[in-house]
Scaffold this motif. Structure first.
Motif, short mmCIF file in Angstrom:
data_model
loop_
_atom_site.label_atom_id
_atom_site.label_comp_id
_atom_site.label_asym_id
_atom_site.label_seq_id
_atom_site.Cartn_x
_atom_site.Cartn_y
_atom_site.Cartn_z
N LEU A 243 -0.36 -4.61 -4.30
CA LEU A 243 1.08 -4.89 -4.31
C LEU A 243 1.32 -6.39 -4.27
O LEU A 243 2.13 -6.93 -5.05
N ALA A 244 0.61 -7.09 -3.40
CA ALA A 244 0.75 -8.54 -3.32
C ALA A 244 0.38 -9.19 -4.65
O ALA A 244 1.08 -10.11 -5.12
N ILE B 261 -7.23 3.02 1.88
CA ILE B 261 -6.55 3.07 0.58
C ILE B 261 -5.21 2.35 0.67
O ILE B 261 -4.85 1.58 -0.24
N VAL B 262 -4.48 2.53 1.75
CA VAL B 262 -3.21 1.83 1.94
C VAL B 262 -3.43 0.32 1.95
O VAL B 262 -2.67 -0.44 1.34
N LYS B 263 -4.50 -0.14 2.59
CA LYS B 263 -4.79 -1.58 2.60
C LYS B 263 -5.09 -2.08 1.20
O LYS B 263 -4.59 -3.12 0.77
N LEU B 264 -5.93 -1.35 0.46
CA LEU B 264 -6.21 -1.73 -0.93
C LEU B 264 -4.93 -1.80 -1.74
O LEU B 264 -4.72 -2.73 -2.53
N LEU B 265 -4.05 -0.82 -1.54
CA LEU B 265 -2.79 -0.78 -2.29
C LEU B 265 -1.87 -1.93 -1.89
O LEU B 265 -1.19 -2.51 -2.75
N ASN B 266 -1.85 -2.30 -0.61
CA ASN B 266 -1.01 -3.42 -0.20
C ASN B 266 -1.51 -4.73 -0.80
O ASN B 266 -0.70 -5.59 -1.17
N GLY C 80 5.40 -14.49 3.50
CA GLY C 80 4.52 -15.38 4.23
C GLY C 80 3.04 -15.17 3.97
O GLY C 80 2.25 -16.09 4.11
N THR C 81 2.65 -13.95 3.58
CA THR C 81 1.23 -13.66 3.37
C THR C 81 0.93 -13.24 1.93
O THR C 81 -0.21 -12.88 1.61
N LEU C 82 1.93 -13.29 1.09
CA LEU C 82 1.79 -12.79 -0.28
C LEU C 82 0.63 -13.45 -1.04
O LEU C 82 -0.23 -12.77 -1.58
N GLN C 83 0.59 -14.77 -1.05
CA GLN C 83 -0.45 -15.47 -1.80
C GLN C 83 -1.85 -15.23 -1.26
O GLN C 83 -2.79 -15.07 -2.01
N GLN C 84 -1.98 -15.19 0.04
CA GLN C 84 -3.33 -14.99 0.61
C GLN C 84 -3.83 -13.58 0.38
O GLN C 84 -5.04 -13.35 0.32
N ARG C 85 -2.94 -12.59 0.23
CA ARG C 85 -3.37 -11.21 -0.02
C ARG C 85 -3.55 -10.91 -1.50
O ARG C 85 -4.19 -9.95 -1.87
N SER C 86 -2.99 -11.76 -2.35
CA SER C 86 -3.06 -11.55 -3.79
C SER C 86 -4.44 -11.90 -4.33
O SER C 86 -5.06 -12.87 -3.91
#
Length: 186
Positions: free
Chosen positions: A55-56, A47-52, A114-120
């Motif tokens: 967030l991105a 769930i934390v991973k989904l939320l992160n 640094g990872t915002l776009q790839q996680r979005s």
């Protein structure tokens, strides 16, 4: 210091609704975990991973809406630009709620540029044409609607607090999509 004694209930009869005493006993331990009881089980990290990732997505949406707010030009641009700013601020509020929930779950919100776009799940956009801006934002809102709908289904009853938060965010995203659709049709 006396520890209060909490009486145990007799075993449930068929069809009776009673609380799980084992779960209640576990909740009396590991006080440093705050609201996170063992019932969260193995799902908390997922769930934390989904939320992160959500967030991105929200942070990328804030940046895209802000850019569009400042770059909007043309006869219709003041009203649309104002709407972009409203949406940017609401997306920022979503990001704050999600980050707060990640911390409540014992995780760490990932604000790494640094990872915002790839996680979005949604894309950043640098278009300058007002109609393209509206269209790009509508696509991003539709992606957000689908993402939150899927997250809500995945979480189900594993974390009712996160599910309710995501349902609130989903309602806002649906409203954003409807507003953008209306602007696109003008």
């Amino acid at each position: 210091m006396n520890t209060p004694v909490i009486s145990k209930r007799p075993a449930a009869t068929s069809g009776e609704l009673v609380l799980d005493e084992t779960g209640l006993d576990a909740a009396r331990k590991s006080l440093a975990d705050g609201a996170i009881t063992p019932a969260y089980g193995p799902h908390r990290d997922a769930i934390v991973k989904l939320l992160n990732d959500a967030l991105a997505t929200e942070l990328v949406c804030v940046l895209r809406y802000k850019r569009h707010y400042f770059m909007a030009s043309g006869l219709s641009s003041p009203a649309i630009a104002d709407e972009f700013l409203v949406h940017a601020n609401e997306e920022s509020g979503h990001a704050d709620r999600i980050a707060r929930r990640i911390v409540q779950l014992g995780g760490e919100p990932d604000f790494s540029p640094g990872t915002l776009q790839q996680r979005s799940h949604a894309d950043y956009d640098e278009s300058n044409d007002l109609k393209t801006m509206v269209r790009v934002n509508l696509v991003a809102e539709r992606i957000a609607v689908e993402t939150y709908r899927q997250m809500i289904a995945l979480i189900g009853d594993k974390d009712p607090t996160t599910r309710r938060m995501l349902e609130d965010v989903l309602a806002d995203e649906e409203e954003h999509a409807d507003e953008l659709k209306d602007w696109l049709e003008k």
